[in-house]
Design a protein around this motif. Structure first.
Motif, short mmCIF file in Angstrom:
data_model
loop_
_atom_site.label_atom_id
_atom_site.label_comp_id
_atom_site.label_asym_id
_atom_site.label_seq_id
_atom_site.Cartn_x
_atom_site.Cartn_y
_atom_site.Cartn_z
N VAL A 77 37.98 49.32 41.31
CA VAL A 77 38.24 48.11 40.52
C VAL A 77 39.72 47.79 40.61
O VAL A 77 40.57 48.65 40.34
CB VAL A 77 37.83 48.31 39.05
N SER A 78 40.04 46.56 40.99
CA SER A 78 41.43 46.12 41.07
C SER A 78 41.61 44.87 40.21
O SER A 78 40.82 43.93 40.33
CB SER A 78 41.83 45.80 42.51
N LEU A 79 42.61 44.88 39.37
CA LEU A 79 42.97 43.70 38.58
C LEU A 79 44.15 43.04 39.28
O LEU A 79 45.20 43.67 39.47
CB LEU A 79 43.33 44.10 37.15
N ARG A 80 43.98 41.78 39.68
CA ARG A 80 44.95 41.10 40.53
C ARG A 80 45.55 39.88 39.82
O ARG A 80 44.92 39.29 38.95
CB ARG A 80 44.30 40.67 41.85
N ASP A 81 46.77 39.54 40.24
CA ASP A 81 47.39 38.34 39.70
C ASP A 81 46.97 37.13 40.53
O ASP A 81 46.20 37.24 41.49
CB ASP A 81 48.92 38.48 39.63
N GLY A 82 47.48 35.96 40.16
CA GLY A 82 47.04 34.72 40.79
C GLY A 82 47.42 34.59 42.24
O GLY A 82 46.88 33.73 42.95
N ALA A 83 48.35 35.42 42.71
CA ALA A 83 48.73 35.42 44.12
C ALA A 83 47.94 36.45 44.92
O ALA A 83 48.09 36.54 46.13
CB ALA A 83 50.22 35.69 44.27
N GLY A 84 47.10 37.24 44.23
CA GLY A 84 46.28 38.24 44.90
C GLY A 84 46.86 39.63 44.89
O GLY A 84 46.21 40.57 45.41
N SER A 85 48.05 39.84 44.33
CA SER A 85 48.65 41.17 44.29
C SER A 85 47.95 42.05 43.25
O SER A 85 47.63 41.58 42.15
CB SER A 85 50.14 41.08 43.94
N SER A 86 47.74 43.32 43.61
CA SER A 86 47.08 44.24 42.70
C SER A 86 48.05 44.69 41.61
O SER A 86 49.16 45.15 41.90
CB SER A 86 46.56 45.46 43.46
N LEU A 87 47.64 44.54 40.36
CA LEU A 87 48.44 44.97 39.21
C LEU A 87 48.06 46.36 38.76
O LEU A 87 48.89 47.10 38.23
CB LEU A 87 48.25 43.99 38.05
N TRP A 88 46.78 46.72 38.96
CA TRP A 88 46.26 48.01 38.50
C TRP A 88 44.93 48.23 39.18
O TRP A 88 44.20 47.27 39.47
CB TRP A 88 46.07 47.98 36.98
N SER A 89 44.61 49.47 39.46
CA SER A 89 43.29 49.77 40.03
C SER A 89 42.84 51.16 39.65
O SER A 89 43.67 52.02 39.27
CB SER A 89 43.32 49.62 41.57
N THR A 90 41.57 51.39 39.74
CA THR A 90 40.99 52.71 39.53
C THR A 90 39.74 52.81 40.38
O THR A 90 39.11 51.81 40.69
CB THR A 90 40.66 52.94 38.03
N THR A 91 39.39 54.05 40.72
CA THR A 91 38.16 54.29 41.48
C THR A 91 37.21 55.11 40.63
O THR A 91 37.59 56.17 40.09
CB THR A 91 38.47 55.02 42.80
N LEU A 92 36.00 54.61 40.47
CA LEU A 92 34.97 55.27 39.67
C LEU A 92 33.95 55.91 40.58
O LEU A 92 33.49 55.29 41.55
CB LEU A 92 34.29 54.25 38.75
N ARG A 93 33.60 57.15 40.28
CA ARG A 93 32.59 57.85 41.05
C ARG A 93 31.24 57.74 40.36
O ARG A 93 31.15 57.92 39.14
CB ARG A 93 32.96 59.32 41.24
N PRO A 94 30.19 57.45 41.08
CA PRO A 94 28.89 57.28 40.43
C PRO A 94 28.34 58.59 39.88
O PRO A 94 28.54 59.66 40.47
CB PRO A 94 28.00 56.74 41.55
N GLN A 95 27.68 58.49 38.74
CA GLN A 95 27.00 59.62 38.14
C GLN A 95 25.52 59.55 38.48
O GLN A 95 24.95 58.46 38.67
CB GLN A 95 27.16 59.60 36.62
N GLY A 96 24.89 60.67 38.55
CA GLY A 96 23.45 60.69 38.78
C GLY A 96 22.70 60.15 37.61
O GLY A 96 23.16 60.22 36.47
N ARG A 97 21.53 59.59 37.89
CA ARG A 97 20.73 59.00 36.81
C ARG A 97 20.20 60.10 35.90
O ARG A 97 19.74 61.11 36.37
CB ARG A 97 19.57 58.19 37.39
#
Length: 507
Positions: free
Chosen positions: A487-507
Motif C-alpha cells: 500500500v502506497s499513499l501518494r501525493d498529487g504529483a505521484g510521489s510516495s509519502l508512505w508505504s507498507t507491505t502486508l503479508r496475507p494470512q491463511g483463512r
C-alpha cells in the motif's frame, strides 16, 4: 473571464473532426462525441464502455486486441437521446481474461448516413489466476470552490495517476460537488489567485436533473480527467456531494439557496445523473443502485459500499443503535466477505470507520460512522460492529478498508487490544484524497474500535487549495506470486509519502 467555451469548444472540435478532415467538409447534422469515453465495471470477460453525443444518434463500438484496430468486431450500442442527456453505455462481452482491450467509439446519425469522428480508449479485463494487480483509489473532485484551473494545467492529479499505469481506479465518491458553486476566481490566503473554468450549471447549486447532469459534464471538460478515464477502467460509488452536503434520506433542507427543500427529490435526480454519466452497470448492484462486489483475479475481490442511501438521521441519538449501511446491505457484506476466496478482500467505503466527522459545528450531529464517544459502539458504530464481529466469527482474513471523504491521507490500524469493543480481528483502513478540492484535516479518531494513526499527511490550514501540495491518491500493488499487498499513499504529483507491505494470512 474563463468561461466553459474556452475548454468546451476544444472538446467539441476534437470530437467532430476526424484525421485529415476539414471543417468545411463536416456535415451540419454529423454527431459529435462531446465528453470523451470511459470504461468500468470490468470482469474477466466483459466491461462497460460509456460516451456522450451532442444529438440523437446510435452508439457504435469497435473492439480489438490491436491498438491499430487492424482486426475488429463491432458492437451496436444504445441510442444516445435527450432522455439520458445524450449519454449511453454498452457492455462488451466475450473478452479474453487478463487481456488489453482497445475500443473505438463513434456516434452514427439516426439515418445511418454519417458518423462522428472516433474516440479511442483501452482497458484491461480482470485476470484469472495469480497475476500482479495494481489498483488506485481516491475521491473528492472540484470541491470547496476549486474547479478546473487552466493556468496550472487543470486537474493534474489525473495525469499523475495515469502515469502509474493502474489496472483499475476505485472512485470513493464525491465525484462532483453539486452543492458547491464555482466562481471565476478565488483569492487565496497567500495572495495568489485561483482561476476556474465556469459553466452555467456550476454557477449555482444543482437542483434540476439538467443541473445535476451539468456537474458531471463539467469535470469531463478537463483534459487530464478525460485522458485518464479513456485509459483506466473504474468502479465508482457516490458519497454526499453528488446530492448535497451531508445528506441523509428524508432530510428537509433549511438552506436559502435551494428552492427544492426535499432531499429525497434531489437525490432521485442526482442518482439518475450519476448513473447516466459513469460506466456503472446497475444490473450488477445488489439493489440496482450502488453496492456490489467484483472479482479481479485470484488475489483481489472488491466490495463497493453505499453508505448514503440507507443511513439514519445525522441528529439521531448516538447512544442507540443506528444505521449507515442498512440491515440488508450489512448482511450482504458479511455473506459476500465470508464467501470470498480471494486473497485480499478490499472494502471500498465512502465514509471512514474511526474518524469523527461532525455535521456542522457545535451541533452534536454526526455525519460519519464514529460518534466521538468512548465506550461500547453506539449510533452507526453498532452496525459496523456487527459486520466486524461476524466476519471475525467466520474467520474472514485479509480484509482492507479504503476510503476518501475527509480530504487528507492517512493509514489507520485497528486492534481489539486498544478498543472498547473487542469482538473483531485487527485490520487496516487507508484514507486518501482529495483529487481536486480543498484539503482539510486531520480529524479526531474515535477509540471504540482501537484505531491508531500510523501515518497522516494533512495541511496545516483548513481548505488549502490544490496548489498547496495536499492532494492525494492511494495505490495497492498485489504481487501475484506471493500474494503480498503493498500500500502506497501518494501525493498529487505521484510521489510516495508512505508505504507498507502486508503479508496475507491463511483463512
Amino acid at each position: 473571464m474563463l468561461k466553459a467555451g474556452l475548454v468546451g469548444t476544444g472538446v467539441l472540435a476534437a470530437g467532430a473532426l476526424g484525421s485529415g478532415s476539414a471543417a468545411a467538409l463536416v456535415r451540419a447534422d454529423r454527431p459529435s462525441l462531446t465528453h470523451g469515453v470511459q470504461s468500468g465495471d470490468v470482469s474477466a470477460d466483459s466491461a462497460i464502455v460509456w460516451t456522450r453525443a451532442d444529438r440523437p444518434s446510435r452508439m457504435i463500438v469497435e473492439v480489438s486486441g490491436d491498438p491499430a484496430f487492424r482486426r475488429t468486431r463491432t458492437v451496436r450500442g444504445p441510442l444516445l437521446t435527450p432522455g439520458t442527456g445524450g449519454t449511453g453505455k454498452v457492455r462488451l462481452r466475450g473478452l479474453r481474461p487478463g487481456s488489453e482491450v482497445h475500443y473505438r467509439v463513434t456516434a452514427q446519425s439516426l439515418d445511418g448516413r454519417v458518423v462522428s469522428a472516433p474516440l479511442t480508449g483501452r482497458l484491461r479485463t480482470a485476470p484469472r489466476g495469480d497475476e500482479d494487480v495494481r489498483l488506485l483509489w481516491s475521491g473528492d473532485v472540484a470541491g470547496q470552490g476549486f474547479g478546473i484551473n487552466p493556468e496550472i494545467g487543470g486537474m493534474t492529479v489525473f495525469a499523475a495517476m495515469a502515469a502509474r499505469r493502474p489496472d483499475l481506479f476505485l472512485h470513493c465518491g464525491d465525484t462532483v460537488y453539486a452543492d458547491g458553486p464555482l466562481t471565476e476566481k478565488v483569492e487565496l490566503p497567500d495572495g495568489r489567485v485561483w482561476r476556474n473554468i465556469v459553466t452555467p450549471e456550476k454557477a449555482k447549486v444543482a437542483e434540476t436533473l439538467a443541473e445535476y447532469r451539468g456537474q458531471h459534464a463539467y469535470n469531463l471538460l478537463d483534459d487530464n480527467l478525460r485522458a485518464f478515464a479513456a485509459e483506466v477502467p473504474s468502479y465508482v460509488q457516490w458519497d454526499d456531494h453528488e446530492v448535497v452536503n451531508n445528506w441523509y434520506p428524508g432530510e428537509i433542507l433549511d438552506l436559502p439557496e435551494y428552492s427544492e427543500k426535499r432531499v429525497d427529490v434531489l437525490a432521485r435526480r442526482a442518482f439518475q445523473a450519476f448513473h447516466e454519466w459513469y460506466p456503472i452497470d446497475h444490473k450488477s448492484a445488489v439493489d440496482g443502485r450502488v453496492y456490489r462486489n467484483f472479482r479481479y483475479g485470484d488475489r483481489v475481490e472488491v466490495f463497493v459500499l453505499d453508505m448514503r442511501s440507507y443511513k439514519d438521521r445525522n441528529d439521531a441519538d448516538q447512544t442507540k443503535p443506528g444505521s449507515v449501511l442498512g440491515r440488508r446491505q450489512a448482511d450482504w457484506l458479511v455473506r459476500a466477505l465470508g464467501a470470498s476466496t480471494a486473497t485480499w478482500k478490499i472494502v471500498q467505503a465512502d465514509l471512514p470507520i474511526g474518524l469523527v466527522v461532525p455535521d456542522g459545528d457545535d451541533t452534536g450531529d454526526i455525519e460519519g460512522v464514529a460518534n466521538g464517544l468512548p465506550g461500547a459502539p453506539g449510533g452507526r458504530e453498532a452496525e459496523l460492529a456487527m459486520v466486524l464481529r461476524e466476519i471475525a466469527r467466520r474467520r474472514v482474513r485479509n480484509v482492507v478498508w479504503l476510503t476518501a471523504d475527509v480530504h487528507y491521507t492517512a493509514a489507520h490500524h485497528y486492534s481489539p487490544d486498544r478498543a472498547a469493543f473487542t469482538g473483531f480481528d485487527p485490520f487496516w483502513e487507508f484514507v486518501s484524497g482529495p483529487l481536486n478540492a480543498g484539503a482539510f484535516g486531520p480529524n479526531t479518531l474515535d477509540p471504540t474500535f482501537g484505531p491508531k494513526a500510523v501515518f497522516v499527511h494533512a495541511p496545516p490550514v483548513a481548505n488549502t487549495s490544490p496548489m498547496g501540495g495536499f492532494q492525494h491518491f492511494g495505490e495497492l500493488d498485489v504481487d501475484g506470486a506471493s500474494g503480498e499487498l503493498t500500500v502506497s499513499l501518494r501525493d498529487g504529483a505521484g510521489s510516495s509519502l508512505w508505504s507498507t507491505t502486508l503479508r496475507p494470512q491463511g483463512r
